[in-house]
Motif scaffolding. Structure first.
Motif, PDB file in Angstrom:
ATOM      1  N   LEU A   1     -71.667  97.513 -83.526  1.00 39.97           N
ATOM      2  CA  LEU A   1     -73.104  97.945 -84.182  1.00 39.97           C
ATOM      3  C   LEU A   1     -73.147  99.165 -84.632  1.00 39.97           C
ATOM      4  O   LEU A   1     -73.994 100.040 -85.041  1.00 39.97           O
TER       5      LEU A   1
ATOM      6  N   THR B   1     -74.689  88.610 -86.707  1.00 41.92           N
ATOM      7  CA  THR B   1     -75.568  88.944 -87.322  1.00 41.92           C
ATOM      8  C   THR B   1     -76.217  88.401 -88.572  1.00 41.92           C
ATOM      9  O   THR B   1     -76.701  88.479 -89.470  1.00 41.92           O
TER      10      THR B   1
ATOM     11  N   SER C   1     -82.461  97.510 -86.195  1.00 45.42           N
ATOM     12  CA  SER C   1     -80.947  97.214 -86.693  1.00 45.42           C
ATOM     13  C   SER C   1     -81.157  97.798 -87.848  1.00 45.42           C
ATOM     14  O   SER C   1     -79.827  98.562 -87.891  1.00 45.42           O
TER      15      SER C   1
ATOM     16  N   PHE D   1     -74.464  97.929 -88.305  1.00 49.30           N
ATOM     17  CA  PHE D   1     -75.514  96.919 -89.136  1.00 49.30           C
ATOM     18  C   PHE D   1     -75.399  97.056 -90.499  1.00 49.30           C
ATOM     19  O   PHE D   1     -75.438  96.298 -91.628  1.00 49.30           O
TER      20      PHE D   1
END
Length: 181
Positions: A68, A86, A120, A126
């Motif tokens: 991430l 994800t 996010s 991401f």
């Protein structure tokens, strides 16, 4: 009572019965709609809870956090865990966006989901993964995320962690400064 009066009376009773049955059906449809919405929201919450528990599970959390944050030390296995977790999250959000657009999810619930998307989008890992997986999502969801990508500045997870520590310290200071019972 004449035959004609009996006919009028029976027609009146039939008309009242039709109106009453339409009212009853309307009430049933409204109740059915509420039940469906409640089931959909329960399912949505179950998906969110299941995803959170998955990410928090041993063997996933560390690698997910590294990916991430776009940590160069992320291993191929950690990246694959991040990729599939994800992707599942985003396909679910894509579906929720469709449900919102179709009027099946209210504005308040969609705003909550959109806030998690915005959160996010602050993570560099991401953002990079979205660019790789972009074609998996619906055109409308791509447009939404593309617009958010332009507006949202990426932050590192360490920056978020430091902000949390600072806020937590301020809360502890408030407790220390407050009169204890």
């Amino acid at each position: 009572m004449t035959l004609e009066q009996i006919s009028y009376l029976s027609q009146s009773i039939a008309a009242i019965a039709v109106v009453a049955s339409l009212v009853f059906v309307g009430i049933q449809i409204r109740q059915s709609e509420k039940t469906q919405r409640a089931a959909m929201h329960t399912s949505r919450l179950g998906q969110i809870r299941e995803t959170a528990f998955h990410i928090a599970s041993p063997g996933i959390t560390e690698g997910y956090s590294k990916a991430l944050d776009a940590d160069p030390e992320t291993t191929p296995t950690e990246w694959m865990q991040f990729l599939f977790t994800t992707m599942a999250i985003e396909i679910t959000r894509d579906e929720q966006y469709r449900q919102f657009r179709e009027g099946l999810i209210g504005e308040e619930r969609w705003s909550q989901t959109k806030a998690t998307i915005v959160n996010s989008m602050t993570a560099p890992g991401f953002r990079a993964l979205y660019q790789i997986n972009r074609a998996v999502y619906s055109d409308e969801y791509q447009a939404l995320l593309d617009g958010l990508m332009k507006k949202i500045v990426p932050l590192s997870s360490s920056g978020r962690f430091e902000a949390w520590k600072s806020l937590a310290a301020a809360e502890r200071a408030r407790i220390g400064g407050a009169a204890q019972p």
